[in-house]
Motif scaffolding. Structure first.
Motif, PDB file in Angstrom:
ATOM      1  N   MET A   1       0.820  -1.196   0.000  1.00 42.80           N
ATOM      2  CA  MET A   1       0.000   0.000   0.000  1.00 42.80           C
ATOM      3  C   MET A   1       0.864   1.260   0.000  1.00 42.80           C
ATOM      4  SD  MET A   1      -3.128   0.252  -0.287  1.00 42.80           S
ATOM      5  CE  MET A   1      -4.634   0.985   0.117  1.00 42.80           C
ATOM      6  N   SER A   2       2.126   1.147   0.425  1.00 40.96           N
ATOM      7  CA  SER A   2       2.983   2.330   0.457  1.00 40.96           C
ATOM      8  C   SER A   2       3.318   2.816  -0.945  1.00 40.96           C
ATOM      9  CB  SER A   2       4.273   2.030   1.227  1.00 40.96           C
ATOM     10  OG  SER A   2       5.020   1.047   0.533  1.00 40.96           O
ATOM     11  N   VAL A   3       3.278   1.917  -1.934  1.00 35.38           N
ATOM     12  CA  VAL A   3       3.552   2.327  -3.312  1.00 35.38           C
ATOM     13  C   VAL A   3       2.459   3.264  -3.801  1.00 35.38           C
ATOM     14  CG1 VAL A   3       3.763   1.503  -5.673  1.00 35.38           C
ATOM     15  CG2 VAL A   3       4.835   0.221  -3.845  1.00 35.38           C
ATOM     16  N   LEU A   4       1.218   3.018  -3.394  1.00 34.01           N
ATOM     17  CA  LEU A   4       0.120   3.872  -3.819  1.00 34.01           C
ATOM     18  C   LEU A   4       0.162   5.243  -3.166  1.00 34.01           C
ATOM     19  CD1 LEU A   4      -2.841   1.334  -3.832  1.00 34.01           C
ATOM     20  CD2 LEU A   4      -1.545   2.192  -5.777  1.00 34.01           C
ATOM     21  N   GLN A   5       0.808   5.355  -2.025  1.00 34.83           N
ATOM     22  CA  GLN A   5       0.868   6.624  -1.333  1.00 34.83           C
ATOM     23  C   GLN A   5       2.042   7.475  -1.796  1.00 34.83           C
ATOM     24  OE1 GLN A   5       0.820   5.501   2.776  1.00 34.83           O
ATOM     25  NE2 GLN A   5      -1.346   5.031   2.774  1.00 34.83           N
ATOM     26  N   ASP A   6       2.975   6.906  -2.507  1.00 38.77           N
ATOM     27  CA  ASP A   6       4.120   7.658  -3.011  1.00 38.77           C
ATOM     28  C   ASP A   6       3.691   8.458  -4.237  1.00 38.77           C
ATOM     29  OD1 ASP A   6       6.623   8.616  -3.490  1.00 38.77           O
ATOM     30  OD2 ASP A   6       7.411   6.733  -4.309  1.00 38.77           O
ATOM     31  N   ARG A   7       3.823   9.764  -4.164  1.00 37.98           N
ATOM     32  CA  ARG A   7       3.356  10.640  -5.241  1.00 37.98           C
ATOM     33  C   ARG A   7       4.123  10.421  -6.543  1.00 37.98           C
ATOM     34  NH1 ARG A   7      -0.079  14.790  -3.517  1.00 37.98           N
ATOM     35  NH2 ARG A   7      -0.175  14.975  -1.268  1.00 37.98           N
ATOM     36  N   GLU A   8       5.376  10.035  -6.458  1.00 33.62           N
ATOM     37  CA  GLU A   8       6.171   9.820  -7.671  1.00 33.62           C
ATOM     38  C   GLU A   8       5.628   8.622  -8.469  1.00 33.62           C
ATOM     39  OE1 GLU A   8      10.756   8.871  -8.977  1.00 33.62           O
ATOM     40  OE2 GLU A   8      10.353   9.723  -7.003  1.00 33.62           O
ATOM     41  N   HIS A   9       5.275   7.550  -7.775  1.00 34.32           N
ATOM     42  CA  HIS A   9       4.714   6.390  -8.459  1.00 34.32           C
ATOM     43  C   HIS A   9       3.366   6.726  -9.091  1.00 34.32           C
ATOM     44  CE1 HIS A   9       7.639   4.088  -6.023  1.00 34.32           C
ATOM     45  NE2 HIS A   9       7.664   3.333  -7.121  1.00 34.32           N
ATOM     46  N   ILE A  10       2.568   7.481  -8.380  1.00 35.94           N
ATOM     47  CA  ILE A  10       1.263   7.870  -8.905  1.00 35.94           C
ATOM     48  C   ILE A  10       1.433   8.750 -10.137  1.00 35.94           C
ATOM     49  CG2 ILE A  10      -0.841   9.173  -8.412  1.00 35.94           C
ATOM     50  CD1 ILE A  10      -0.566   8.245  -5.501  1.00 35.94           C
ATOM     51  N   ALA A  11       2.372   9.698 -10.080  1.00 38.93           N
ATOM     52  CA  ALA A  11       2.601  10.600 -11.213  1.00 38.93           C
ATOM     53  C   ALA A  11       3.072   9.819 -12.438  1.00 38.93           C
ATOM     54  CB  ALA A  11       3.621  11.664 -10.840  1.00 38.93           C
ATOM     55  N   HIS A  12       3.982   8.867 -12.251  1.00 40.69           N
ATOM     56  CA  HIS A  12       4.466   8.084 -13.379  1.00 40.69           C
ATOM     57  C   HIS A  12       3.361   7.184 -13.951  1.00 40.69           C
ATOM     58  CE1 HIS A  12       8.587   9.072 -11.891  1.00 40.69           C
ATOM     59  NE2 HIS A  12       8.752   9.226 -13.201  1.00 40.69           N
ATOM     60  N   THR A  13       2.537   6.652 -13.080  1.00 36.78           N
ATOM     61  CA  THR A  13       1.437   5.813 -13.533  1.00 36.78           C
ATOM     62  C   THR A  13       0.433   6.617 -14.349  1.00 36.78           C
ATOM     63  OG1 THR A  13       1.671   4.421 -11.580  1.00 36.78           O
ATOM     64  CG2 THR A  13      -0.394   4.252 -12.788  1.00 36.78           C
ATOM     65  N   ILE A  14       0.066   7.776 -13.837  1.00 39.58           N
ATOM     66  CA  ILE A  14      -0.874   8.639 -14.550  1.00 39.58           C
ATOM     67  C   ILE A  14      -0.261   9.111 -15.862  1.00 39.58           C
ATOM     68  CG2 ILE A  14      -2.081  10.854 -14.464  1.00 39.58           C
ATOM     69  CD1 ILE A  14      -2.428  10.336 -11.442  1.00 39.58           C
ATOM     70  N   GLY A  15       1.017   9.469 -15.842  1.00 39.30           N
ATOM     71  CA  GLY A  15       1.690   9.894 -17.064  1.00 39.30           C
ATOM     72  C   GLY A  15       1.700   8.798 -18.118  1.00 39.30           C
ATOM     73  N   GLY A  16       1.974   7.572 -17.687  1.00 42.50           N
ATOM     74  CA  GLY A  16       1.965   6.445 -18.617  1.00 42.50           C
ATOM     75  C   GLY A  16       0.589   6.201 -19.197  1.00 42.50           C
TER      76      GLY A  16
ATOM     77  N   ILE B   1      -8.785  10.653  -6.606  1.00 39.81           N
ATOM     78  CA  ILE B   1      -9.458  11.248  -5.444  1.00 39.81           C
ATOM     79  C   ILE B   1      -9.483  10.276  -4.281  1.00 39.81           C
ATOM     80  CG2 ILE B   1     -11.686  12.076  -4.603  1.00 39.81           C
ATOM     81  CD1 ILE B   1     -12.107  13.260  -7.444  1.00 39.81           C
ATOM     82  N   VAL B   2      -9.774   9.006  -4.547  1.00 36.22           N
ATOM     83  CA  VAL B   2      -9.834   8.003  -3.475  1.00 36.22           C
ATOM     84  C   VAL B   2      -8.457   7.820  -2.844  1.00 36.22           C
ATOM     85  CG1 VAL B   2     -10.174   5.536  -3.037  1.00 36.22           C
ATOM     86  CG2 VAL B   2     -11.842   6.804  -4.383  1.00 36.22           C
ATOM     87  N   ILE B   3      -7.413   7.787  -3.666  1.00 41.29           N
ATOM     88  CA  ILE B   3      -6.049   7.604  -3.138  1.00 41.29           C
ATOM     89  C   ILE B   3      -5.650   8.795  -2.270  1.00 41.29           C
ATOM     90  CG2 ILE B   3      -3.612   7.525  -3.810  1.00 41.29           C
ATOM     91  CD1 ILE B   3      -4.480   5.739  -6.155  1.00 41.29           C
ATOM     92  N   GLN B   4      -6.047  10.002  -2.662  1.00 41.38           N
ATOM     93  CA  GLN B   4      -5.688  11.171  -1.860  1.00 41.38           C
ATOM     94  C   GLN B   4      -6.439  11.199  -0.544  1.00 41.38           C
ATOM     95  OE1 GLN B   4      -6.280  14.572  -4.361  1.00 41.38           O
ATOM     96  NE2 GLN B   4      -4.383  14.231  -5.484  1.00 41.38           N
ATOM     97  N   VAL B   5      -7.642  10.662  -0.509  1.00 41.00           N
ATOM     98  CA  VAL B   5      -8.427  10.632   0.728  1.00 41.00           C
ATOM     99  C   VAL B   5      -7.825   9.628   1.703  1.00 41.00           C
ATOM    100  CG1 VAL B   5     -10.680  10.025   1.679  1.00 41.00           C
ATOM    101  CG2 VAL B   5     -10.543  11.437  -0.365  1.00 41.00           C
ATOM    102  N   ILE B   6      -7.327   8.511   1.156  1.00 44.45           N
ATOM    103  CA  ILE B   6      -6.748   7.477   2.028  1.00 44.45           C
ATOM    104  C   ILE B   6      -5.454   7.966   2.528  1.00 44.45           C
ATOM    105  CG2 ILE B   6      -5.753   5.179   2.100  1.00 44.45           C
ATOM    106  CD1 ILE B   6      -7.715   4.351  -0.044  1.00 44.45           C
TER     107      ILE B   6
END
Length: 84
Positions: A1-16, A79-84
């Motif tokens: 779950m820590s991978v989902l909270q890391d903003r860098e991983h989220i940014a790369h996923t969204i970018g991809g 939105i859900v990830i940011q709330v968690i």
């Protein structure tokens, strides 16, 4: 779950996902109208001299609706990830 909270991983996923989405849209998009080859072929099939209407194929509409749905899903997940 820590991978989902890391903003860098989220940014790369969204970018991809955005890169894949843009590539999909560009590969599907076709301007309204026909090429010269398509025009000649349609003229031969229908034997008409005035063909002014062009209907989008059903798969283009389905692809557009699917793309919009995917974008909405991505935004909801963000939105859900940011709330968690």
């Amino acid at each position: 779950m820590s991978v989902l909270q890391d903003r860098e991983h989220i940014a790369h996923t969204i970018g991809g996902l955005l890169v894949l989405l843009v590539a999909t849209i560009l590969s599907v998009y076709k301007p309204k109208g026909l090429t010269k080859y398509g025009w000649r072929k349609r003229m031969k099939l229908k034997n008409k001299t005035d063909i002014t209407t062009y209907l989008r194929p059903h798969w283009v509409k389905v692809t557009g609706i699917t793309t919009i749905g995917m974008l909405l899903l991505i935004f909801i997940l963000i939105i859900v990830i940011q709330v968690i």
